[in-house]
Design a protein around this motif. Structure first.
Motif, PDB file in Angstrom:
ATOM      1  N   LEU A  12      48.054  14.856 115.232  1.00 29.62           N
ATOM      2  CA  LEU A  12      47.965  16.307 115.391  1.00 29.62           C
ATOM      3  C   LEU A  12      48.634  17.073 114.268  1.00 29.62           C
ATOM      4  O   LEU A  12      48.383  18.261 114.087  1.00 29.62           O
ATOM      5  N   PHE A  13      49.502  16.412 113.537  1.00 26.65           N
ATOM      6  CA  PHE A  13      50.169  17.046 112.390  1.00 26.65           C
ATOM      7  C   PHE A  13      50.710  15.978 111.467  1.00 26.65           C
ATOM      8  O   PHE A  13      50.735  14.794 111.818  1.00 26.65           O
ATOM      9  N   GLN A  14      51.128  16.371 110.280  1.00 25.03           N
ATOM     10  CA  GLN A  14      51.651  15.453 109.285  1.00 25.03           C
ATOM     11  C   GLN A  14      52.518  16.229 108.290  1.00 25.03           C
ATOM     12  O   GLN A  14      52.478  17.456 108.251  1.00 25.03           O
ATOM     13  N   THR A  15      53.280  15.506 107.483  1.00 19.13           N
ATOM     14  CA  THR A  15      54.095  16.144 106.464  1.00 19.13           C
ATOM     15  C   THR A  15      53.212  16.570 105.294  1.00 19.13           C
ATOM     16  O   THR A  15      52.088  16.102 105.128  1.00 19.13           O
ATOM     17  N   LEU A  16      53.737  17.449 104.460  1.00 21.62           N
ATOM     18  CA  LEU A  16      52.993  17.927 103.296  1.00 21.62           C
ATOM     19  C   LEU A  16      52.612  16.797 102.367  1.00 21.62           C
ATOM     20  O   LEU A  16      51.562  16.838 101.708  1.00 21.62           O
ATOM     21  N   ARG A  17      53.447  15.756 102.288  1.00 15.51           N
ATOM     22  CA  ARG A  17      53.175  14.627 101.394  1.00 15.51           C
ATOM     23  C   ARG A  17      51.845  13.965 101.712  1.00 15.51           C
ATOM     24  O   ARG A  17      51.200  13.388 100.824  1.00 15.51           O
ATOM     25  N   LYS A  18      51.413  14.041 102.963  1.00 12.69           N
ATOM     26  CA  LYS A  18      50.185  13.372 103.376  1.00 12.69           C
ATOM     27  C   LYS A  18      48.963  14.289 103.358  1.00 12.69           C
ATOM     28  O   LYS A  18      47.877  13.881 103.787  1.00 12.69           O
ATOM     29  N   LEU A  19      49.135  15.507 102.863  1.00 10.09           N
ATOM     30  CA  LEU A  19      48.040  16.472 102.812  1.00 10.09           C
ATOM     31  C   LEU A  19      47.576  16.693 101.380  1.00 10.09           C
ATOM     32  O   LEU A  19      48.346  16.511 100.432  1.00 10.09           O
ATOM     33  N   PRO A  20      46.324  17.086 101.186  1.00 12.86           N
ATOM     34  CA  PRO A  20      45.854  17.410  99.833  1.00 12.86           C
ATOM     35  C   PRO A  20      46.692  18.536  99.232  1.00 12.86           C
ATOM     36  O   PRO A  20      47.023  19.501  99.938  1.00 12.86           O
ATOM     37  N   PRO A  21      47.041  18.449  97.965  1.00  8.96           N
ATOM     38  CA  PRO A  21      47.838  19.515  97.334  1.00  8.96           C
ATOM     39  C   PRO A  21      47.155  20.872  97.441  1.00  8.96           C
ATOM     40  O   PRO A  21      45.942  20.991  97.252  1.00  8.96           O
ATOM     41  N   GLY A  22      47.930  21.861  97.811  1.00 12.89           N
ATOM     42  CA  GLY A  22      47.415  23.216  97.846  1.00 12.89           C
ATOM     43  C   GLY A  22      46.574  23.566  99.052  1.00 12.89           C
ATOM     44  O   GLY A  22      45.957  24.650  99.081  1.00 12.89           O
ATOM     45  N   MET A  23      46.515  22.712 100.065  1.00 12.32           N
ATOM     46  CA  MET A  23      45.722  23.040 101.259  1.00 12.32           C
ATOM     47  C   MET A  23      46.240  24.332 101.889  1.00 12.32           C
ATOM     48  O   MET A  23      47.445  24.528 102.051  1.00 12.32           O
ATOM     49  N   GLN A  24      45.313  25.210 102.236  1.00 12.30           N
ATOM     50  CA  GLN A  24      45.658  26.501 102.802  1.00 12.30           C
ATOM     51  C   GLN A  24      45.521  26.492 104.328  1.00 12.30           C
ATOM     52  O   GLN A  24      44.883  25.624 104.908  1.00 12.30           O
ATOM     53  N   GLY A  25      46.098  27.520 104.955  1.00 16.42           N
ATOM     54  CA  GLY A  25      45.924  27.723 106.389  1.00 16.42           C
ATOM     55  C   GLY A  25      46.680  26.754 107.262  1.00 16.42           C
ATOM     56  O   GLY A  25      46.266  26.492 108.403  1.00 16.42           O
ATOM     57  N   LEU A  26      47.789  26.231 106.767  1.00 11.62           N
ATOM     58  CA  LEU A  26      48.566  25.272 107.544  1.00 11.62           C
ATOM     59  C   LEU A  26      49.410  25.980 108.596  1.00 11.62           C
ATOM     60  O   LEU A  26      49.900  27.088 108.381  1.00 11.62           O
ATOM     61  N   THR A  27      49.588  25.303 109.734  1.00  8.32           N
ATOM     62  CA  THR A  27      50.408  25.833 110.825  1.00  8.32           C
ATOM     63  C   THR A  27      51.628  24.950 111.007  1.00  8.32           C
ATOM     64  O   THR A  27      51.483  23.740 111.248  1.00  8.32           O
ATOM     65  N   PRO A  28      52.849  25.482 110.892  1.00  3.84           N
ATOM     66  CA  PRO A  28      54.042  24.654 111.125  1.00  3.84           C
ATOM     67  C   PRO A  28      54.007  24.056 112.526  1.00  3.84           C
ATOM     68  O   PRO A  28      53.672  24.732 113.502  1.00  3.84           O
ATOM     69  N   ALA A  29      54.354  22.763 112.614  1.00  6.37           N
ATOM     70  CA  ALA A  29      54.300  22.067 113.905  1.00  6.37           C
ATOM     71  C   ALA A  29      55.631  21.447 114.288  1.00  6.37           C
ATOM     72  O   ALA A  29      55.871  21.194 115.475  1.00  6.37           O
ATOM     73  N   THR A  30      56.466  21.133 113.308  1.00  7.16           N
ATOM     74  CA  THR A  30      57.785  20.566 113.603  1.00  7.16           C
ATOM     75  C   THR A  30      58.818  21.162 112.653  1.00  7.16           C
ATOM     76  O   THR A  30      58.473  21.699 111.593  1.00  7.16           O
ATOM     77  N   LEU A  31      60.068  21.026 113.052  1.00  8.01           N
ATOM     78  CA  LEU A  31      61.193  21.402 112.207  1.00  8.01           C
ATOM     79  C   LEU A  31      61.940  20.150 111.782  1.00  8.01           C
ATOM     80  O   LEU A  31      62.054  19.189 112.553  1.00  8.01           O
ATOM     81  N   GLY A  32      62.462  20.151 110.567  1.00  6.94           N
ATOM     82  CA  GLY A  32      63.329  19.075 110.126  1.00  6.94           C
ATOM     83  C   GLY A  32      64.724  19.264 110.693  1.00  6.94           C
ATOM     84  O   GLY A  32      65.014  20.268 111.365  1.00  6.94           O
ATOM     85  N   ARG A  33      65.594  18.319 110.408  1.00  2.00           N
ATOM     86  CA  ARG A  33      66.973  18.428 110.911  1.00  2.00           C
ATOM     87  C   ARG A  33      67.694  19.635 110.317  1.00  2.00           C
ATOM     88  O   ARG A  33      68.693  20.094 110.868  1.00  2.00           O
ATOM     89  N   ASN A  34      67.182  20.151 109.200  1.00  2.00           N
ATOM     90  CA  ASN A  34      67.780  21.337 108.583  1.00  2.00           C
ATOM     91  C   ASN A  34      67.239  22.637 109.163  1.00  2.00           C
ATOM     92  O   ASN A  34      67.605  23.725 108.721  1.00  2.00           O
ATOM     93  N   GLY A  35      66.335  22.531 110.135  1.00  2.00           N
ATOM     94  CA  GLY A  35      65.786  23.717 110.768  1.00  2.00           C
ATOM     95  C   GLY A  35      64.603  24.329 110.061  1.00  2.00           C
ATOM     96  O   GLY A  35      64.062  25.346 110.517  1.00  2.00           O
ATOM     97  N   GLN A  36      64.155  23.710 108.963  1.00  2.00           N
ATOM     98  CA  GLN A  36      63.024  24.231 108.204  1.00  2.00           C
ATOM     99  C   GLN A  36      61.735  23.505 108.599  1.00  2.00           C
ATOM    100  O   GLN A  36      61.774  22.352 109.031  1.00  2.00           O
ATOM    101  N   PRO A  37      60.560  24.158 108.455  1.00  2.00           N
ATOM    102  CA  PRO A  37      59.291  23.493 108.783  1.00  2.00           C
ATOM    103  C   PRO A  37      59.150  22.175 108.041  1.00  2.00           C
ATOM    104  O   PRO A  37      59.425  22.091 106.840  1.00  2.00           O
ATOM    105  N   HIS A  38      58.710  21.154 108.765  1.00  2.00           N
ATOM    106  CA  HIS A  38      58.662  19.803 108.198  1.00  2.00           C
ATOM    107  C   HIS A  38      57.262  19.205 108.250  1.00  2.00           C
ATOM    108  O   HIS A  38      56.812  18.571 107.300  1.00  2.00           O
TER     109      HIS A  38
END
Length: 251
Positions: A12-38
């Motif tokens: 249902l979701f994945q990290t940016l590393r696993k997505l094509p570079p520059g993909m638009q229209g992404l929806t944050p689904a999880t937070l990292g331990r630092n509280g930022q979208p992961h």
């Protein structure tokens, strides 16, 4: 009623590393331990979730995440949740399902010595290969040993996997098995996991469901996917990569 039992990470979701570079229209689904979208949903993944919601489909996560990692998922799941590779079930109110916990602990306790032996057996080789070893618990009881390589080196992870599989075969530990993906290798109970948790929920809480869907991306999801009526899997996941590489006869 329609119920969708779904894996989370890489389904249902994945990290940016696993997505094509520059993909638009992404929806944050999880937070990292630092509280930022992961991790993020693609437009297609977000559309699927929106369709489920609009159609009144009950969505139940079935994930390896523990309660702390699940708490960092920001998608609005409101029904039951299956965590810890199936060893923990949370009720819709967020409390642990006590009946399932008791069944899990009854099965886990006799496996403690075997799990400890496997951990010791692989520790030295894992360290030599630069892999990190961690032990995971559910209900304050160890149930899984996980080995990760910081660079996800497939060759080194394979060597760790072979050590674990050889140890299980030598010792005759049929109640444990090894699962692997691109990121880690784990040893955990064979007959206690996502599939058993999904069957429990179907039998106890959704016996009248007209249709159950299963969503997953990895080989370790196959068992719970087979416990449902229909299955969906994303392109590029371990499941489809394996099928694509297989030279199966056409019959």
């Amino acid at each position: 009623m329609i119920v969708a039992f779904t894996d989370l990470d890489d389904t249902l979701f994945q990290t940016l590393r696993k997505l094509p570079p520059g993909m638009q229209g992404l929806t944050p689904a999880t937070l990292g331990r630092n509280g930022q979208p992961h991790s993020f949903c693609t437009p297609a993944q977000a559309a699927l979730l929106a369709h489920f919601e609009a159609s009144g489909i009950t969505v139940i996560p079935v994930t390896g995440r523990d309660p702390a990692a699940m708490a960092r998922v920001t998608l609005p799941f409101t029904s039951w949740r299956v965590l810890d590779h199936g060893l923990t079930i949370l009720r819709p109110d967020g409390q642990v399902d006590a009946e399932w916990r008791d069944r899990v602990l009854e099965t886990l306790h006799p496996l403690q010595d075997a799990l400890e032996e496997c951990t010791v057996a692989v520790s030295e080789r894992a360290a030599a290969l630069g892999c990190r070893l961690s032990r995971h618990t559910a209900h304050d009881t160890p149930f899984m040993t996980v080995l990760k390589h910081p660079d996800a080196d497939a060759g080194r992870l394979e060597q760790v996997q072979l050590v674990l599989e050889a140890h299980l075969a030598t010792r005759g530990y049929a109640d444990l098995h090894v699962i692997a993906n691109a990121n880690n290798v784990s040893v955990l109970p064979r007959h206690l996991g996502k599939a058993e948790a999904v069957r429990h929920l179907r039998e106890q809480h959704f016996p009248q469901a007209a249709l159950t869907l299963a969503l997953g991306d990895s080989l370790s999801d196959l068992a719970f996917m087979n416990a449902c009526d229909l299955a969906l899997t994303p392109p590029g996941g371990q499941l489809l990569r394996t099928l694509t590489a297989a030279k199966l006869p056409q019959r």
